[in-house]
Design a protein around this motif. Sequence first.
Motif, PDB file in Angstrom:
ATOM      1  N   UNK A  97       0.839  -1.200   0.000  1.00 35.64           N
ATOM      2  CA  UNK A  97       0.000   0.000   0.000  1.00 35.64           C
ATOM      3  C   UNK A  97       0.876   1.253   0.000  1.00 35.64           C
ATOM      4  N   UNK A  98       0.330   2.317  -0.555  1.00 34.13           N
ATOM      5  CA  UNK A  98       1.044   3.595  -0.510  1.00 34.13           C
ATOM      6  C   UNK A  98       1.042   4.156   0.912  1.00 34.13           C
ATOM      7  N   UNK A  99      -0.077   3.969   1.602  1.00 30.22           N
ATOM      8  CA  UNK A  99      -0.221   4.352   3.011  1.00 30.22           C
ATOM      9  C   UNK A  99      -1.248   3.416   3.629  1.00 30.22           C
ATOM     10  N   UNK A 113      -6.167   1.284   3.641  1.00 28.01           N
ATOM     11  CA  UNK A 113      -4.944   1.408   2.847  1.00 28.01           C
ATOM     12  C   UNK A 113      -5.260   2.195   1.582  1.00 28.01           C
ATOM     13  N   UNK A 114      -4.281   2.943   1.150  1.00 23.40           N
ATOM     14  CA  UNK A 114      -4.400   3.750  -0.070  1.00 23.40           C
ATOM     15  C   UNK A 114      -3.566   3.126  -1.171  1.00 23.40           C
ATOM     16  N   UNK A 115      -4.111   3.148  -2.381  1.00 19.80           N
ATOM     17  CA  UNK A 115      -3.419   2.687  -3.583  1.00 19.80           C
ATOM     18  C   UNK A 115      -3.549   3.737  -4.668  1.00 19.80           C
ATOM     19  N   UNK A 116      -2.470   3.989  -5.371  1.00 18.53           N
ATOM     20  CA  UNK A 116      -2.515   4.922  -6.492  1.00 18.53           C
ATOM     21  C   UNK A 116      -1.913   4.262  -7.723  1.00 18.53           C
ATOM     22  N   UNK A 117      -2.537   4.509  -8.853  1.00 21.94           N
ATOM     23  CA  UNK A 117      -2.029   3.996 -10.122  1.00 21.94           C
ATOM     24  C   UNK A 117      -0.818   4.824 -10.537  1.00 21.94           C
ATOM     25  N   UNK A 118       0.098   4.183 -11.212  1.00 21.46           N
ATOM     26  CA  UNK A 118       1.251   4.906 -11.747  1.00 21.46           C
ATOM     27  C   UNK A 118       0.786   5.924 -12.770  1.00 21.46           C
TER      28      UNK A 118
END
Length: 123
Positions: A97-99, A113-118
């Motif tokens: 997770x990003x955070x 949890x945070x997820x971000x696409x590239x």
Amino acid sequence: MARDTAPSRARHDVVLALRTWGLEQLADTAELLVSELVTNAVVHTDSRTIGVVVTRTSDRAVRIMVLDTDRSDMSAQACPSGDEESGRGLFLVAALADRWDIERVATGKRIWCDLAAEQVVEP
């Protein structure tokens, strides 16, 4: 108690939301993360219900939250030894997770949890 089918249902619902939002590139990681979080809630709490919420936090990012009614101590989990067969779920969440965080709420606790696409850079 929460049912053993909860992780499967949560994976399905989160992937459906990601596809709807055009964020399919997050699906594999999101499936793994929500599966770990929901499985932890099923196995390690006495919650009768577990909630899963996925929200879009930007055009390329999401937050996945798992809520349960467990009010037990939320102390940090020790790192499992190399020969233990379980206990690595939150370490996996931290790695992918990003955070992420665990928070006490009025009805129990939530872990998110945070997820971000590239971001794709056009040439």
